[in-house]
Design a protein around this motif. Sequence first.
Motif, mmCIF file in Angstrom:
data_model
loop_
_atom_site.group_PDB
_atom_site.id
_atom_site.type_symbol
_atom_site.label_atom_id
_atom_site.label_comp_id
_atom_site.label_asym_id
_atom_site.label_seq_id
_atom_site.Cartn_x
_atom_site.Cartn_y
_atom_site.Cartn_z
ATOM 1 N N GLN A 47 22.678 -4.267 -10.649
ATOM 2 C CA GLN A 47 22.533 -3.816 -9.263
ATOM 3 C C GLN A 47 22.058 -5.010 -8.434
ATOM 4 N N CYS A 48 22.855 -5.372 -7.441
ATOM 5 C CA CYS A 48 22.613 -6.603 -6.681
ATOM 6 C C CYS A 48 22.244 -6.287 -5.242
ATOM 7 N N ASP A 49 21.217 -6.917 -4.747
ATOM 8 C CA ASP A 49 20.834 -6.830 -3.351
ATOM 9 C C ASP A 49 20.111 -8.114 -2.975
ATOM 10 N N PRO A 50 20.181 -8.516 -1.703
ATOM 11 C CA PRO A 50 19.492 -9.738 -1.294
ATOM 12 C C PRO A 50 17.973 -9.570 -1.371
ATOM 13 N N LEU A 51 17.300 -10.628 -1.760
ATOM 14 C CA LEU A 51 15.852 -10.697 -1.590
ATOM 15 C C LEU A 51 15.570 -11.164 -0.160
ATOM 16 N N ILE A 52 14.617 -10.529 0.488
ATOM 17 C CA ILE A 52 14.288 -10.916 1.860
ATOM 18 C C ILE A 52 12.792 -11.135 1.996
ATOM 19 N N HIS A 53 12.436 -11.999 2.926
ATOM 20 C CA HIS A 53 11.033 -12.204 3.268
ATOM 21 C C HIS A 53 10.945 -12.344 4.785
ATOM 22 N N VAL A 54 10.327 -11.368 5.423
ATOM 23 C CA VAL A 54 10.276 -11.306 6.879
ATOM 24 C C VAL A 54 8.903 -11.760 7.351
ATOM 25 N N VAL A 55 8.908 -12.728 8.270
ATOM 26 C CA VAL A 55 7.661 -13.285 8.804
ATOM 27 C C VAL A 55 7.565 -12.918 10.283
ATOM 28 N N PRO A 56 6.449 -12.346 10.739
ATOM 29 C CA PRO A 56 6.321 -11.998 12.162
ATOM 30 C C PRO A 56 6.223 -13.244 13.022
ATOM 31 N N ASP A 57 6.701 -13.154 14.256
ATOM 32 C CA ASP A 57 6.646 -14.307 15.157
ATOM 33 C C ASP A 57 5.403 -14.284 16.037
ATOM 34 N N SER A 58 4.445 -13.419 15.700
ATOM 35 C CA SER A 58 3.164 -13.412 16.410
ATOM 36 C C SER A 58 2.091 -12.920 15.454
ATOM 37 N N SER A 59 0.850 -13.061 15.861
ATOM 38 C CA SER A 59 -0.270 -12.625 15.016
ATOM 39 C C SER A 59 -0.715 -11.201 15.346
ATOM 40 N N ARG A 60 -0.009 -10.541 16.237
ATOM 41 C CA ARG A 60 -0.389 -9.178 16.601
ATOM 42 C C ARG A 60 -0.217 -8.253 15.396
ATOM 43 N N ALA A 61 -1.158 -7.346 15.240
ATOM 44 C CA ALA A 61 -1.134 -6.446 14.092
ATOM 45 C C ALA A 61 0.145 -5.617 14.058
ATOM 46 N N VAL A 62 0.623 -5.188 15.225
ATOM 47 C CA VAL A 62 1.824 -4.354 15.254
ATOM 48 C C VAL A 62 3.044 -5.134 14.762
ATOM 49 N N ASP A 63 3.101 -6.438 15.102
ATOM 50 C CA ASP A 63 4.225 -7.249 14.634
ATOM 51 C C ASP A 63 4.132 -7.511 13.136
ATOM 52 N N GLN A 64 2.906 -7.729 12.662
ATOM 53 C CA GLN A 64 2.726 -7.954 11.237
ATOM 54 C C GLN A 64 3.100 -6.709 10.429
ATOM 55 N N GLU A 65 2.715 -5.546 10.931
ATOM 56 C CA GLU A 65 3.043 -4.302 10.235
ATOM 57 C C GLU A 65 4.561 -4.074 10.234
ATOM 58 N N ARG A 66 5.206 -4.365 11.362
ATOM 59 C CA ARG A 66 6.653 -4.183 11.445
ATOM 60 C C ARG A 66 7.383 -5.123 10.486
ATOM 61 N N ALA A 67 6.928 -6.382 10.433
ATOM 62 C CA ALA A 67 7.543 -7.344 9.526
ATOM 63 C C ALA A 67 7.347 -6.928 8.072
ATOM 64 N N GLU A 68 6.157 -6.461 7.743
ATOM 65 C CA GLU A 68 5.895 -6.043 6.376
ATOM 66 C C GLU A 68 6.737 -4.823 6.008
ATOM 67 N N GLY A 69 6.915 -3.923 6.967
ATOM 68 C CA GLY A 69 7.760 -2.763 6.715
ATOM 69 C C GLY A 69 9.201 -3.161 6.433
ATOM 70 N N GLN A 70 9.694 -4.158 7.180
ATOM 71 C CA GLN A 70 11.053 -4.642 6.937
ATOM 72 C C GLN A 70 11.150 -5.324 5.576
ATOM 73 N N ARG A 71 10.119 -6.085 5.206
ATOM 74 C CA ARG A 71 10.150 -6.739 3.894
ATOM 75 C C ARG A 71 10.161 -5.711 2.769
ATOM 76 N N LEU A 72 9.355 -4.685 2.896
ATOM 77 C CA LEU A 72 9.271 -3.682 1.856
ATOM 78 C C LEU A 72 10.512 -2.790 1.773
ATOM 79 N N SER A 73 11.309 -2.778 2.827
ATOM 80 C CA SER A 73 12.502 -1.934 2.820
ATOM 81 C C SER A 73 13.484 -2.327 1.723
ATOM 82 N N GLN A 74 13.405 -3.580 1.237
ATOM 83 C CA GLN A 74 14.331 -4.017 0.186
ATOM 84 C C GLN A 74 14.088 -3.266 -1.118
ATOM 85 N N PHE A 75 12.916 -2.660 -1.250
ATOM 86 C CA PHE A 75 12.593 -1.919 -2.483
ATOM 87 C C PHE A 75 12.803 -0.411 -2.339
ATOM 88 N N GLN A 76 13.349 0.004 -1.204
ATOM 89 C CA GLN A 76 13.452 1.427 -0.922
ATOM 90 C C GLN A 76 14.252 2.177 -1.987
#
Length: 229
Positions: free
Chosen positions: A200-229
């Motif tokens: 089973q093949c899927d890309p590995l991804i690592h998403v980095v937020p472009d700001s230090s705001r907590a909301v951006d960090q949470e959004r980036a982490e959510g996108q990174r974790l989506s690869q394991f859905q």
Amino acid sequence: VGAARRAQRLKPPGLFNTFIMAGYECAAQRRRDGERVDVQASTGHLRWAAHDYRQLLASGIGAARDGLRWHVIEQRPGYYDWSSFLPLLRAARECNLQVVWDLCHYGYPDGLDIWRPEFVERFARFAGAAARLMVDEGLEAPFCSPINEMSFWSWAGGDVGYFNPGAHGRGLELKHQLVRASIEAIEAIRGQAPAARFVQCDPLIHVVPDSSRAVDQERAEGQRLSQFQ
């Protein structure tokens, strides 16, 4: 023969013939504008597969990913024309090249509704028929990747309409359907080739937020974790 022996000497203990694995792009989706992509044909690999495989062996590479063109093989429901696949299968066998065969690399037959149960059923029958063919051709333990990059396809085809089925906001629904199809295909393949192995093949991804705001960090982490859905 010398190249095949060289590849055999370099074979490590483990699942695949060599640590380095080649890949032949076999995407076959319909783009947003409706045009069909068929990379095996556009690159010339269909014509030169035996030559391509021999080049790999000469470089000491004994494993690769390649694929079947479902949209070409099953243009009518239940009727399979294997003429586009058999030359690749036989060339790989003659070269002693271990191939992980993609059965669906974004592309599926025209007129087939990916959202309906028929998609799952037809893909499972196609996968079982492909496995039967491989066994009949002497490949009793094929390696198969039933559906390539389900997470990416769900986003590209189900969330942003980049290619087929061209939907928006339906990524999770599409992912569920692709998972159903993959499970049914695996069962169908095992029915014909009990020793088959699955990748089973899927890309590995690592998403980095472009700001230090907590909301951006949470959004980036959510996108990174989506690869394991």
